[in-house]
Design a protein around this motif. Structure first.
Motif, PDB file in Angstrom:
ATOM      1  N   PHE B  91       0.766  -1.194  -0.245  1.00  0.00           N
ATOM      2  CA  PHE B  91      -0.105  -0.035   0.092  1.00  0.00           C
ATOM      3  C   PHE B  91       0.869   1.192   0.029  1.00  0.00           C
ATOM      4  O   PHE B  91       1.854   1.494   0.731  1.00  0.00           O
ATOM      5  N   PHE B 105      -4.983   5.707   2.005  1.00  0.00           N
ATOM      6  CA  PHE B 105      -4.202   4.551   1.423  1.00  0.00           C
ATOM      7  C   PHE B 105      -4.762   4.414  -0.184  1.00  0.00           C
ATOM      8  O   PHE B 105      -5.912   4.933  -0.328  1.00  0.00           O
ATOM      9  N   GLY B 106      -3.608   3.991  -0.875  1.00  0.00           N
ATOM     10  CA  GLY B 106      -4.138   3.700  -2.188  1.00  0.00           C
ATOM     11  C   GLY B 106      -4.855   2.138  -1.922  1.00  0.00           C
ATOM     12  O   GLY B 106      -5.047   1.740  -0.975  1.00  0.00           O
ATOM     13  N   ALA B 107      -5.366   1.764  -3.184  1.00  0.00           N
ATOM     14  CA  ALA B 107      -6.153   0.337  -3.024  1.00  0.00           C
ATOM     15  C   ALA B 107      -5.020  -0.776  -2.856  1.00  0.00           C
ATOM     16  O   ALA B 107      -5.472  -1.707  -2.626  1.00  0.00           O
TER      17      ALA B 107
END
Lengths: 113, 115
Positions: B91, B105-107
């Motif tokens: 992440f 957060f990114g995915a």
């Protein structure tokens, strides 16, 4: 050596039966966080404590509550768990505000039957 | 609004290959912080690196290296000579100063390293 400890690692509860997850830290950090992470998704912040000040995310359901009785411990209470609340719950701490690194515990995986 | 995009959902490589995980971010803050975390199958999020927006120097730590490019709003992560133990979800995260304690957060990118 463990710095952020979560108990239990796995928790099974029944639909509608209150459940409490616990988190403790040995880092003496001011901030403690609770995240919910569902399968194949990013962690989602539920709320955090800056010392004793509680900060709730706007979209956190009322079903979720938290307590921080002292610096070291923080609890997540789910008053009436639904099937949709089954997830990994991650506790994290940071020394100070958001510019600081967050350190995560191993998580508690909650199963709702 | 702050946003982190990890366009690669899943990557699969063979051991010893180099692999780069992409991270692109958006923020209106002039001061912000970027992070990478590793989440192995055990579930714990392991901190890897933190950079602030004023430090564009690339960093190397063993087989790991990070390339921060402010001009393209990217903070990419490269693993050199990948190993099976590198298999995890990675992440990228962004934290600014607009909202207190708001880290996005990114995915995540699921990396599988095959022997």
């Amino acid at each position: 050596d463990a710095m952020v400890i979560q108990n239990p690692r796995y928790q099974v509860t029944q639909f509608g039966k209150p459940v409490t997850l616990s988190c403790s830290q040995t880092l003496n950090h001011n901030v403690m966080y609770w995240y919910q992470q569902k399968s194949s998704q990013a962690p989602k912040l539920l709320f955090h404590y800056y010392d004793k000040d509680f900060n709730n995310e706007a979209d956190t359901p009322d079903n979720f509550q938290s307590r921080r009785p002292n610096t070291s411990f923080c609890f997540l209470d789910i008053r009436s768990p639904g099937l949709g609340d089954a997830a990994m719950y991650l506790c994290a701490t940071s020394r100070d505000n958001q510019k600081e690194t967050q350190y995560f515990g191993p998580g508690t995986r909650l199963l709702v039957l | 609004a702050q946003k982190v995009t990890q366009a690669q959902t899943e990557i699969s490589v063979v051991e010893k290959e180099d692999v780069t995980l992409d991270c692109v971010y958006e923020t209106r803050d002039t001061t912000y912080y970027l992070f990478w975390y590793k989440q192995p199958p055990s579930g714990e999020l392991v901190f890897l690196i933190r950079r602030n927006s004023f430090d564009e120097q690339n960093e190397i730590s063993g087989r790991y290296s990070w390339n921060f490019q402010k001009s393209t709003s990217s903070f990419n992560f490269t693993i050199t000579a990948s190993q099976v133990v590198d298999s995890a979800v990675y992440f990228c995260a962004l934290s600014g100063l607009v909202e207190v304690n708001d880290m996005r957060f990114g995915a995540g990118t699921r990396l599988t390293v095959k022997p």
